[in-house]
Design an enzyme around this catalytic site. Structure first.
Site, PDB file in Angstrom:
ATOM      1  N   LYS A 114     -58.463  43.934  -7.037  1.00 52.29           N
ATOM      2  CA  LYS A 114     -57.721  44.150  -8.298  1.00 52.29           C
ATOM      3  C   LYS A 114     -57.547  42.787  -8.969  1.00 52.29           C
ATOM      4  O   LYS A 114     -56.681  42.008  -8.601  1.00 52.29           O
ATOM      5  CB  LYS A 114     -56.361  44.782  -7.980  1.00 52.29           C
ATOM      6  CG  LYS A 114     -55.816  45.684  -9.068  1.00 52.29           C
ATOM      7  CD  LYS A 114     -55.438  44.991 -10.350  1.00 52.29           C
ATOM      8  CE  LYS A 114     -54.145  44.207 -10.272  1.00 52.29           C
ATOM      9  NZ  LYS A 114     -53.938  43.378 -11.489  1.00 52.29           N
ATOM     10  N   GLU A 132     -40.983  26.969  -9.655  1.00 48.74           N
ATOM     11  CA  GLU A 132     -42.372  26.762 -10.056  1.00 48.74           C
ATOM     12  C   GLU A 132     -42.485  27.065 -11.548  1.00 48.74           C
ATOM     13  O   GLU A 132     -42.207  28.177 -11.976  1.00 48.74           O
ATOM     14  CB  GLU A 132     -43.292  27.684  -9.258  1.00 48.74           C
ATOM     15  CG  GLU A 132     -44.744  27.492  -9.598  1.00 48.74           C
ATOM     16  CD  GLU A 132     -45.678  28.328  -8.721  1.00 48.74           C
ATOM     17  OE1 GLU A 132     -45.510  29.556  -8.670  1.00 48.74           O
ATOM     18  OE2 GLU A 132     -46.578  27.734  -8.094  1.00 48.74           O
ATOM     19  N   GLY A 159     -45.197  38.609  -4.141  1.00 51.36           N
ATOM     20  CA  GLY A 159     -45.553  38.553  -2.717  1.00 51.36           C
ATOM     21  C   GLY A 159     -44.552  39.337  -1.868  1.00 51.36           C
ATOM     22  O   GLY A 159     -44.924  40.063  -0.941  1.00 51.36           O
ATOM     23  N   CYS A 168     -51.323  26.497  -8.031  1.00 48.80           N
ATOM     24  CA  CYS A 168     -50.278  26.687  -7.032  1.00 48.80           C
ATOM     25  C   CYS A 168     -49.965  25.379  -6.314  1.00 48.80           C
ATOM     26  O   CYS A 168     -48.858  25.183  -5.850  1.00 48.80           O
ATOM     27  CB  CYS A 168     -50.689  27.773  -6.048  1.00 48.80           C
ATOM     28  SG  CYS A 168     -52.358  27.564  -5.459  1.00 48.80           S
ATOM     29  N   GLY A 218     -50.534  35.019  -5.744  1.00 48.01           N
ATOM     30  CA  GLY A 218     -49.747  35.159  -6.973  1.00 48.01           C
ATOM     31  C   GLY A 218     -48.343  34.641  -6.766  1.00 48.01           C
ATOM     32  O   GLY A 218     -48.113  33.735  -5.952  1.00 48.01           O
ATOM     33  N   SER A 219     -47.399  35.231  -7.484  1.00 50.80           N
ATOM     34  CA  SER A 219     -46.023  34.731  -7.452  1.00 50.80           C
ATOM     35  C   SER A 219     -45.327  35.118  -6.141  1.00 50.80           C
ATOM     36  O   SER A 219     -45.635  36.154  -5.540  1.00 50.80           O
ATOM     37  CB  SER A 219     -45.240  35.303  -8.632  1.00 50.80           C
ATOM     38  OG  SER A 219     -45.218  36.715  -8.567  1.00 50.80           O
ATOM     39  N   THR A 220     -44.382  34.312  -5.745  1.00 46.08           N
ATOM     40  CA  THR A 220     -43.602  34.598  -4.537  1.00 46.08           C
ATOM     41  C   THR A 220     -42.827  35.900  -4.715  1.00 46.08           C
ATOM     42  O   THR A 220     -42.702  36.697  -3.788  1.00 46.08           O
ATOM     43  CB  THR A 220     -42.667  33.409  -4.236  1.00 46.08           C
ATOM     44  OG1 THR A 220     -43.511  32.277  -3.942  1.00 46.08           O
ATOM     45  CG2 THR A 220     -41.758  33.665  -3.054  1.00 46.08           C
ATOM     46  N   GLU A 221     -42.359  36.123  -5.947  1.00 48.07           N
ATOM     47  CA  GLU A 221     -41.619  37.353  -6.254  1.00 48.07           C
ATOM     48  C   GLU A 221     -42.474  38.597  -5.958  1.00 48.07           C
ATOM     49  O   GLU A 221     -42.029  39.517  -5.255  1.00 48.07           O
ATOM     50  CB  GLU A 221     -41.266  37.277  -7.743  1.00 48.07           C
ATOM     51  CG  GLU A 221     -40.445  38.383  -8.278  1.00 48.07           C
ATOM     52  CD  GLU A 221     -40.429  38.332  -9.811  1.00 48.07           C
ATOM     53  OE1 GLU A 221     -40.903  37.345 -10.421  1.00 48.07           O
ATOM     54  OE2 GLU A 221     -39.942  39.316 -10.398  1.00 48.07           O
TER      55      GLU A 221
END
Ligand code: NAI
Ligand code: MG
Length: 506
Positions: free
Chosen positions: A203, A410, A261, A313, A256-259
């Site tokens: 994706k 970040e 993740g 990153c 991608g973003s930690t959120e």
């Protein structure tokens, strides 16, 4: 003030090959066929230098993910892929790398157009590194081995066994990737999965779907059988979330973003699929006054934060310079920042393009506003550039306090926070004072200090007297909230294989 080449006047002159490709980039790749989304819906992808729509891609959703997963399951369990020898699989993976190099100019142009990065960076960094990921992993296909074990089984005296482990592909893999290095992130995910014998549903990020789709065509040309790689473009909250939660997916790999993740981990809990994550960073870059050549360190620090517009990153966004050289270092980076030529990524003389999207522009300028409200000092930059496209001026911030959001979070734009230091022990504490742990760097000619600091950093990659050095042979990933697992290198194979113990009574 950086000069801005007017993107409004930028003539988009694409190669004929890309013009033709863009017209057919409105399908999903499912079971070896290019098909419209089940709903018939499409979504736009934009030129971030102007905000204009490049084209519309198929908007995949749950139904498309279900079909793609079913095709990947079928291809994993039946059909030619499963029966190929490791050598045959490796040759297909190698061929993908060859085809990428053959089409390097075209892929670079497409990447720069869709993402906003400069053509030069796409051509000389993204594309060759992506091709190398396939070439490197092709060699691993024939080297994925188990072991034998001299077992003793203390409760079965006198018995004899032959014990070994088999390394087997983990199965159907869902891969969700971001927009900052669209082709490279696809390569880092696909190459080890294919080398290991897995099948995949990929994706791509909704901001940058084009190069993954073109790669899909090249993979078919390379001989990847139907269903082995499926590509479903669409949004994260719909297509991405369905893939992460799917009960017939054995493993999900996410960058991608930690959120997000954390959402992936929750979604994976349903069938306890394996998870690997490569998340955000807030990497410290430390310059000691004893560095061999301050100019080199200053160039390195500018590159660390401004490369790819700070949308990395690993970006070196927290600079610590020893007090005695702090002003010189900040002035040096600021004078470089002011000379950076912003513009359309496909224009020859552009040195920095726009951020990828309007959303990222709002996010980055939001951080800049917060920094100003919090009372930080802006040495240069600090604002959006121009009123068309998503440009932000290269920015340097000083006089910060540890709690400020510009220091903690970040930002993912060309924004550097610089702080002086005088004591090494205190420096280490401050450098590690972050929830992230992806990368870190130090500039010094004191060898013992370089090793001491490399060990003290809680980060997955440490650069000494260099920055942004990547290679397919190096493990890459994060400590702390920067992720789970290591991509690339032989270690990546662990993410795409299971170990099976086999015990044979003799
Ligand atoms: P994101 O984490 O939302 O997007 C990355 C990928 O995840 C995309 O393919 C997206 O469609 C997908 N996704 C989004 N929500 C999902 C969900 N609920 N379930 C499954 N998949 C989902 O990142 P976004 O919003 O584009 O960028 C926000 C911030 O994330 C950036 O400012 C940056 O700080 C960080 N980021 C970090 C990256 C890295 O390389 N570690 C890359 C991109 C963004
Ligand atoms: Mg998002």
């Amino acid at each position: 003030m950086p000069t801005l080449t007017a993107p409004a006047d930028a003539k988009v002159q694409l190669t004929e090959a890309n013009k033709a490709f863009i017209k057919r980039a409105n399908k999903l790749l499912i079971d070896g066929q290019w098909v419209p989304s089940a709903s018939g819906k499409t979504f736009p992808t934009y030129n971030p230098a102007t905000g204009e729509v490049i084209t519309r891609c198929a908007e995949g959703d749950k139904e498309d993910i279900n079909r793609a997963v079913a095709a990947a399951r079928q291809a994993f369990e039946k059909g030619p892929w499963k029966d190929l020898t490791a050598s045959e699989r490796g040759r297909i993976v190698w061929k993908i790398g060859d085809l990428m190099l053959e089409h390097a100019d075209e892929l670079a142009e497409l990447e720069a157009y869709d993402n906003g990065k400069t053509r030069g960076v796409a051509r000389y960094v993204d594309v060759p590194l992506s091709a190398d990921a396939f070439h490197y992993m092709a060699g691993w296909a024939t080297k994925i081995c188990g072991q034998t074990f001299p077992i003793s089984v203390p409760y079965m005296p006198g018995s004899k066994f032959h014990a070994m482990s088999l390394r087997e592909p983990v199965g159907v893999v869902g891969q969700i990737i971001p927009w900052n290095f669209p082709l490279l992130m696809a390569a880092w995910k696909l190459a080890p999965a294919l080398a290991a014998g897995c099948t995949v549903v990929l994706k791509p990020a909704e901001q940058t779907p084009l190069t993954a789709l073109r790669l899909g065509e090249l993979m078919i040309e390379a001989g990847v059988p139907p269903g082995v790689v499926n590509i479903v473009t669409g949004y994260g909250e719909t297509a991405g979330a369905s893939l992460a939660a799917h009960d017939d997916v054995d493993k999900v790999a996410f960058t991608g973003s930690t959120e997000v993740g954390k959402l992936i981990v929750q979604a994976a809990a349903g069938n306890l699929k394996k998870v690997s994550l490569e998340l955000g960073g807030k990497s410290p870059n430390v310059i000691f006054k004893d560095t061999a050549d301050l100019e080199t360190a200053i160039n390195g620090a500018a590159n660390a934060v401004f490369f790819n517009h700070g949308q990395c990153c690993v970006a070196g966004t927290r600079l610590f310079a020893e007090k005695a050289v702090f002003d010189q270092v900040v002035d040096g980076i600021a004078s470089r920042a002011k000379k950076i030529k912003l513009g359309f990524g496909l224009d020859e003389d552009t040195q920095m393009g726009p951020l990828v999207s309007e959303e990222q522009l709002a996010r980055v300028t939001g951080y800049l506003e917060a920094g100003k409200r919090d009372g930080a000092e802006f040495v240069t930059g600090g604002v959006r550039h121009g009123d068309r496209g998503y440009f932000v001026e290269p920015t340097i911030i000083t006089n910060t306090k540890p709690h400020m959001s510009v220091v903690q979070e970040e930002i993912f734009g060309p924004v550097l926070v610089a702080e002086p230091f005088s004591d090494e022990e205190d420096l280490i504490r401050r450098a590690n004072d972050t929830t992230y742990g992806l990368a870190a760097a130090v500039w010094t000619k004191d060898t013992a200090r370089a090793h001491r600091i490399a060990k003290a950093y809680r980060a997955g990659t440490v650069w000494v007297n260099c920055y942004n050095v990547f290679d397919s042979a190096l493990p890459f990933g994060g400590y702390k909230q920067s992720g789970w697992g290591r991509e690339m290198s032989g270690e990546a194979l662990a993410l795409y294989t299971e170990s099976k113990a086999v015990i044979v009574a003799l």
